[in-house]
Design an enzyme around this catalytic site. Structure first.
Site: not given
Length: 422
Positions: A147, A238, A240
């Site tokens: 990103c 986590r 995503r």
């Protein structure tokens, strides 16, 4: 005139064995001590290879990592590949990787050690985005693009005002730009992109709005997104975001996928204490520093500092900076100072080393921590790939008439224009 593309779901045994052994047809000819012309006949089915030839190819592929669960049924490319987390999931449902791009030499080393390939690893993707013909035809594009800040932040304002704009200006200079160029040129049946959860809120949502505009409006794909946490498969929180696009309409529903209930605890991936090298235990000086740092910020009402976990816990997110002090995930050791996870434990925490799958770590601990901290959690990708599998099969089974798309002029800030075709 419309372009008609037909893709077969079946590959003959000879070509499949070559793929599994990581051999090109030319390399297979050399291994079998036959002419390339003979091997081409084997590959296209006009001639049958001997049992001995098939046996040699099976033996050649027997020492691979064992990720490919069934004969190849589609072709995919692996962009911003890292150490191959996205690849494992889609190779496991019958995909054959025909192109890999990863710029980091250490990640390339780990990738090469763990995948038997019949293609060299490409480096910087930008050179290929400028000339997408260098990338083989494929059915699925995978990419964990970084990103980066977009060169023009006013896309949301232009959207609100109804002003025309295109991804060439809004994303130019970013690596998403390169991904979009490859999709525009090859028009794969589907793509899967992965990024950090905060992509949705980056630059007050402008970045994500631009990406969705590109994929849906500019490229014409049917796109869905979902943030998925890994704690259902591994003992790590986590999150995503996964972006799934199909060229043709499907009934695939990313939001409706039911995630597994519960999840494992940290103890399931830890090595026995007596097998862990003492070097992973924090030094007295570092442990004192981390405790002091945490106490200092706690007095100010901040939550900064180390995090300590036991065998019944689920950890925080493993980061690429883990090699520095391991502070985000420290393993409690009764009667001793805490320790870092070992690289092998990180491989298990990220799902690379799992079940019958054994992961090779040919790099230093520092590089291994960076690689796992930047990777995707493999069982999450495997779950997504399995869910997409029947819809990919349907998409690839038919014949699609693709409409003509006007050529797109790709202009980089510091380069001459290059031509790409949709």
């Amino acid at each position: 005139m419309a372009i008609t593309r037909r893709r077969s779901l079946q590959r003959n045994d000879f070509r499949h064995l070559c793929d599994k052994a990581g051999l090109t047809l030319e390399e297979a000819a050399s291994r079998l001590e036959v002419s390339e012309r003979t091997v081409y006949r084997y590959a296209n089915g006009t001639s049958r290879p001997s049992r001995l030839a098939l046996s040699v190819l099976r033996d050649a592929g027997s020492d691979g990592p064992g990720f490919e669960a069934e004969p190849s049924s589609f072709r995919f490319i692996d962009l911003f590949a890292g150490i191959g987390g996205l690849r494992i999931g889609f190779q496991g449902i019958g995909g054959h990787c025909v192109f890999t791009s990863e710029w980091d030499p250490n990640a390339q080393k780990t990738y090469a050690q763990n995948f038997r390939d019949n293609h060299p690893l490409a480096g910087d993707i930008r050179e290929y985005a400028e000339n997408p013909d260098l990338i083989p035809e494929h059915d699925v594009l995978l990419g964990g693009f970084p990103c980066q800040p977009f060169s023009i932040a006013g896309v949301s304002k232009k959207n609100a005002l109804g002003r025309p704009h295109g991804f060439l200006c809004d994303t130019q200079g970013t690596l998403f730009f390169d991904t979009a160029q490859i999709i525009a040129h090859h028009r794969p049946a589907a793509f899967v992109l992965e990024n950090v959860k905060n992509l949705e809120s980056h630059d007050k949502g402008r970045t994500f709005a631009t990406i969705m505009n590109v994929l849906r409006e500019e490229l014409g794909y049917h796109v869905q997104t979902r943030v998925i946490s890994s704690e259902h498969w591994v003992p790590q929180k986590r999150e995503r975001i996964f972006i799934v696009g199909f060229r043709e309409p499907t009934d695939f529903n990313l939001k409706a996928l039911k995630l597994p209930a519960g999840g494992p605890k940290l103890g399931s991936i830890l090595q026995p204490h007596d097998e862990v090298d003492p070097k992973y235990t924090l030094t007295e000086r570092l442990w004192e520093y981390l405790q002091g740092y945490k106490a200092k910020h706690a007095s100010k009402g901040n939550g900064f500092g180390f995090s300590l976990f036991g065998p019944e816990d689920v950890t925080r997110t493993l980061s690429a900076r883990y090699y520095k002090d391991g502070s985000e995930i420290l393993v409690a050791q009764p009667g001793k100072r805490p320790r870092r996870l070992t690289p092998f434990e990180c491989a298990r925490l990220m799902g690379f080393d799992r079940g019958d799958r054994r992961w090779k770590i040919p790099v230093s601990d520092t590089q291994a921590y960076r690689q796992f901290g930047n990777a995707v959690v493999v069982p999450v990708v495997e779950f997504l790939a399995e869910a997409m599998k029947p819809y990919l099969a349907t998409a690839l089974a038919g014949t699609f008439d693709l409409p003509d798309v006007a050529p797109v002029i790709v202009t980089r800030p510091d380069r001459e224009p290059a031509r790409a075709h949709g």
